[in-house]
Design a protein around this motif. Structure first.
Motif, PDB file in Angstrom:
ATOM      1  N   MET A  33       4.020  24.512 -26.496  1.00 44.94           N
ATOM      2  CA  MET A  33       2.946  24.857 -27.435  1.00 44.94           C
ATOM      3  C   MET A  33       2.755  26.363 -27.541  1.00 44.94           C
ATOM      4  N   PHE A  62       4.751  20.594 -22.153  1.00 42.58           N
ATOM      5  CA  PHE A  62       4.004  20.810 -23.398  1.00 42.58           C
ATOM      6  C   PHE A  62       3.385  22.202 -23.438  1.00 42.58           C
ATOM      7  N   LYS A 115       0.530  28.254 -39.814  1.00 41.79           N
ATOM      8  CA  LYS A 115       0.907  26.905 -39.382  1.00 41.79           C
ATOM      9  C   LYS A 115       0.539  25.905 -40.482  1.00 41.79           C
ATOM     10  N   ASP A 135       0.832  -1.206   0.000  1.00 41.11           N
ATOM     11  CA  ASP A 135       0.000   0.000   0.000  1.00 41.11           C
ATOM     12  C   ASP A 135       0.866   1.255   0.000  1.00 41.11           C
ATOM     13  N   THR A 157      -1.170   0.798 -14.407  1.00 36.45           N
ATOM     14  CA  THR A 157      -2.105  -0.101 -13.721  1.00 36.45           C
ATOM     15  C   THR A 157      -1.880  -0.083 -12.218  1.00 36.45           C
ATOM     16  N   ARG A 158      -2.917  -0.498 -11.526  1.00 39.88           N
ATOM     17  CA  ARG A 158      -2.861  -0.521 -10.069  1.00 39.88           C
ATOM     18  C   ARG A 158      -1.790  -1.493  -9.577  1.00 39.88           C
ATOM     19  N   SER A 159      -1.708  -2.637 -10.224  1.00 41.69           N
ATOM     20  CA  SER A 159      -0.745  -3.632  -9.736  1.00 41.69           C
ATOM     21  C   SER A 159       0.684  -3.193 -10.004  1.00 41.69           C
ATOM     22  N   MET A 201       2.461  -1.339  -7.368  1.00 42.91           N
ATOM     23  CA  MET A 201       2.788  -2.089  -6.152  1.00 42.91           C
ATOM     24  C   MET A 201       3.999  -2.985  -6.354  1.00 42.91           C
ATOM     25  N   ASN A 252       4.951  31.871 -32.082  1.00 40.08           N
ATOM     26  CA  ASN A 252       5.916  32.020 -33.172  1.00 40.08           C
ATOM     27  C   ASN A 252       6.602  33.385 -33.164  1.00 40.08           C
ATOM     28  N   GLN A 286      -3.502   1.352   4.979  1.00 40.34           N
ATOM     29  CA  GLN A 286      -4.050   0.538   3.881  1.00 40.34           C
ATOM     30  C   GLN A 286      -4.760   1.442   2.896  1.00 40.34           C
ATOM     31  N   ILE A 287      -4.618   1.106   1.607  1.00 39.33           N
ATOM     32  CA  ILE A 287      -5.312   1.945   0.631  1.00 39.33           C
ATOM     33  C   ILE A 287      -6.783   1.576   0.601  1.00 39.33           C
ATOM     34  N   GLN A 309      -8.157  -7.667  -9.569  1.00 39.04           N
ATOM     35  CA  GLN A 309      -8.124  -6.277 -10.028  1.00 39.04           C
ATOM     36  C   GLN A 309      -9.298  -6.016 -10.969  1.00 39.04           C
ATOM     37  N   TRP A 368       5.540  27.708 -29.640  1.00 37.01           N
ATOM     38  CA  TRP A 368       5.388  27.254 -31.025  1.00 37.01           C
ATOM     39  C   TRP A 368       4.255  27.992 -31.709  1.00 37.01           C
ATOM     40  N   TYR A 369       3.127  28.165 -30.987  1.00 42.50           N
ATOM     41  CA  TYR A 369       1.981  28.784 -31.620  1.00 42.50           C
ATOM     42  C   TYR A 369       2.158  30.282 -31.790  1.00 42.50           C
TER      43      TYR A 369
END
Lengths: 394, 380
Positions: free
Chosen positions: A267, A263, B90, A242, A310-312, A315, A273, A393-394, B53, A270-271
């Motif tokens: 962006m 990003f 663009k 957990d 994923t959850r697993s 862990m 310019n 514990q979760i 799961q 870039w936009y």
């Protein structure tokens, strides 16, 4: 099992780790000296990278400690000491800063009179961006960080023996004071040491970008330490899946956060310019720097995203270790991507200087961690929340 | 009791610790078809139940990726295939600009289909009844008790033995749950024809009433007497005129007030021959000409009429105004070109520049031409 100090410092693994980290650091320093003899400017740039990397891990770790106090988090109490040890690099940052402060002229182009003469836009920045105020700012920022680090960790260590709940409350107040100061100083630090490498360029999101990288790198470094120690039976208490899940979740979240900020910055430039903004992006989109940019997106974002979705997966100790290492290397590459185009715009350089950057950065953090953990317990044995933290514990 | 069937046995417990212990015991006993009901998440229950799961994440991933694909397809098809538009210089398919919408569609699709997936996969939508609905058991476990329900379909289930077993776990109340065969799983009352028809009826009536009353009320003008006049609105249909247009054409040959039609439409030769510049080159006229030339002409012709366009090749460069042919051309030639445009490359400036200003521009062009070919004697 919780009571008493765990003698990790005398453990065989701890001794080996300490020796290894000192060796790595020493080799790094030697290579940097050697590189200084060949290409002094190049080796100074690599030292800037080491400074930025170590500062980001140390400060990010202190940020996580403060966040834990501010949110009164319980699950992470058992791991807090690891982050305090990582933040232990903060008082030593001055060692990395000093050789740079004496060589500002080789690193920062704004120290050149001829550059300012030919860039009239620089005149307005002169009151801020000059060697004297730069040095004063750096020293004040480092002093503030050291102050908060010392106060917070002293209270935490004191609690090991006194078990006072009052110390936690004092640290909560300190953390509340630290947060806004952290935001301002980290932004100024990023602007001074990384953004001013291309002084005519600016990005208002730059401080956030450095923060995203710093908090993620600190979380990855902490996770690497915690999971490795715990899986090898070297952690004084047994952490459960957990706890791992939460560490993995934070890594996943902040890897996404970094991508979001990176990003956003890209962006908008870039936009829009605009020539004064794209001047920084264009070298990074061409030649071998373009390849570095793509690799960065992959290992700073996509690999952790897929690896931890994923959850697993969150862990699995092995998965957490490999993703943490991936992120730490990607963060080093990120720092390289921020700093080195100022030194070599056409081509991504790789030489002894870059090797010394990696060795010094990791060696520095590991060595301070090993040294700190030699004398102090790896868990905050006196924290009243420790027992609840272990039952989490979760 | 003939049309009722046993669904299962429920047991209530009064503390979270007891429910965790009971869960482990039920699993240990070998029961598979059972579920735990608690008013809030209790730590240890899901682990105790040995739940695998959840697969719902897979649904989110698939539909999130579908959102990504749809956003990319949408931006690509609309902006680079169906209606290509240059925006901000663009490329037609400018990926960085489309990342935000891609991200948002992935989140939207992921979220919406996760909820729908939960409804369909876990709640068996359109099935909308459950034997536990409205029972005392459900009232308690959504308020202050913790419950287990072991279903009758479990192979190990046996009314007597299971009840005894639950008793040994310390349950405070054990109760069997029956359900009507008419509402047996698989027959969703939500798909009942009467229900669907009445739903349709209510929808039609409410939307119709809204359209007829609320719509009118909302758009009612407070001073209706002025807004609604008996008059012909532009571009409306007329029942009075034979051609059906409410708007009338002006009488052939009508000239608008203050507007003189150009006499040499399509007749450059005539313009060159008969037109004379009516202005005298005073300082004001030259100043007016310079201002207009710099505003309208210089983007293509350049500030000095050299044809050095500032548009950087986005538009064909015009020839220089200093050629011999143009220096000798009459003022009428220039007037005609400004008024009508030239060879589909230079547009007509008829609407932008008033006649008088056109003549002022021509004086300014003359001054430029003279300046380019200045003689020594011109120097005062």
């Amino acid at each position: 099992m919780i009571a008493g100090r765990h003698p990790w410092g005398s453990n065989q693994g701890a001794v080996a780790f300490r020796k290894m980290s000192y060796t790595v650091l020493m080799i790094g320093v030697l290579i940097n000296f050697f590189s200084y003899a060949i290409e002094p400017e190049h080796s100074l740039f690599s030292l800037v990278m080491s400074f930025a990397f170590v500062a980001s891990v140390g400060l990010g770790a202190l940020f996580w400690v403060a966040i834990e106090y501010l949110t009164s988090a319980v699950w992470s109490v058992a791991m807090r000491r690891v982050f305090e040890f990582l933040a232990g690099v903060i008082p030593f940052l001055i060692i990395l800063a000093l050789p740079l402060l004496f060589n500002l002229h080789e690193i920062f182009i704004w120290t050149h009179k001829s550059y300012i003469k030919h860039n009239s836009g620089m005149l307005i920045k002169l009151p801020y961006l000059n060697a004297i105020s730069f040095t004063i700012r750096t020293i004040v920022i480092l002093a503030v960080w050291v102050l908060f680090y010392e106060l917070m960790t002293r209270n935490s260590l004191l609690q090991d023996t006194t078990h006072e709940e009052d110390l936690t409350k004092r640290n909560i107040k300190l953390s509340a004071a630290f947060m806004p100061i952290f935001g301002v100083t980290l932004t100024l630090f990023a602007i001074d040491w990384l953004m001013s490498l291309s002084p005519s360029w600016y990005s208002t999101i730059f401080g956030v970008y450095y923060f995203a990288g710093a908090s993620l790198a600190a979380m990855a470094m902490g996770t690497l330490m915690v999971v490795t120690l715990n899986e090898n039976g070297l952690f004084p208490v047994k952490l459960s899946r957990d706890h791992y899940y939460n560490l993995g979740g934070l890594i996943f979240a902040f890897s996404n956060f970094w991508a979001y900020i990176a990003f956003s910055q890209f962006m908008l430039i870039w936009y829009g310019n605009l020539p004064e903004e794209t001047a920084w992006i264009i070298p990074r989109m061409n030649g071998s720097w373009a390849a570095i940019s793509v690799i960065l997106v992959f290992f700073h974002f996509l690999v952790p995203f897929v690896g931890l979705i994923t959850r697993s997966a969150k862990m699995k100790p092995q998965r957490l270790i490999s993703i943490s290492i991936c992120i730490l290397l990607a963060h080093a590459l990120d720092i390289y991507w921020l700093v080195m185009p100022a030194y070599s715009e056409k081509r991504a350089p790789f030489s002894l200087a870059e090797l010394s950057f990696l060795l010094i950065s990791f060696g520095f953090v590991f060595a301070v961690f090993a040294q700190k953990s030699k004398r102090n317990s790896l868990i905050p044995v006196g924290d009243p929340k420790l027992k609840k933290s272990l039952e989490f514990q979760i | 009791m003939n049309d009722e069937k046993l669904y299962g046995l429920t047991a209530l417990f009064d503390s979270p610790d007891k429910i965790v212990l009971a869960t482990r015991a039920v699993v240990k006993e070998g029961y598979k078809a059972f579920d735990i009901y608690t008013p809030y998440p209790v730590h240890g229950v899901d682990r105790g139940m040995r739940l695998k799961q959840s697969r719902i994440g897979l649904v989110t991933l698939i539909f999130g990726l579908m959102g990504v694909a749809l956003a990319l397809l949408l931006t690509w098809w609309t902006n680079s295939v169906n209606y290509p538009l240059i925006i901000g210089g663009k490329p037609f398919w400018a990926l960085p600009a489309y990342i935000p919408v891609t991200f948002e569609l992935s989140v939207l699709f992921g979220a919406v289909f996760t909820i729908l997936g939960l409804l369909v996969i876990f709640f068996g939508f359109p099935q909308n009844v459950h034997p536990l609905h409205g029972t005392d058991f459900m009232k308690r476990v959504s308020s202050d008790r913790f419950g287990i329900c072991i279903e009758a379909v479990d192979p190990k289930f046996d009314s007597k033995r299971t009840a005894d077993f639950l008793q040994t776990l310390g349950s405070e109340k054990i109760e069997p749950i029956y359900y009507s065969l008419l509402e047996s799983p698989g027959v969703g009352t939500i798909l009942n024809r009467k229900f669907l028809l009445s739903l349709l009826f209510v929808a039609a009536v409410s939307s119709g009433l809204t359209y007829l009353t609320l719509n009118k009320l909302l758009f009612l003008h407070p001073w209706i007497s002025l807004a609604e006049q008996i008059k012909v609105l532009p571009e409306s249909r007329s029942t009075f005129y034979v051609d059906g247009f409410a708007m009338r054409q002006p009488v052939q040959g009508t000239v608008a007030r203050g507007h003189m039609p150009y006499a040499f439409v399509g007749n450059m030769k005539g313009a060159e021959k008969f037109m004379i510049n009516p202005l005298t080159p005073t300082k004001q006229v030259m100043e007016l000409g310079r201002r207009d030339f710099n505003a309208y002409c210089s983007p293509c012709h350049g500030y000095f009429g050299d044809g050095d366009s500032r548009l950087q090749g986005q538009f064909p460069n015009p020839p220089s105004l200093h050629s011999d042919a143009l220096r000798q051309a009459s003022d009428g030639h220039f007037f005609h070109v400004i008024t009508e445009g030239f060879r589909n490359v230079m547009p007509s400036y008829d609407q932008q520049i008033p006649e008088e200003e056109r003549w002022a521009i021509i004086w300014y062009i003359r001054a430029l031409q003279r300046a380019k070919h200045a003689k020594e004697t011109d120097v005062p």
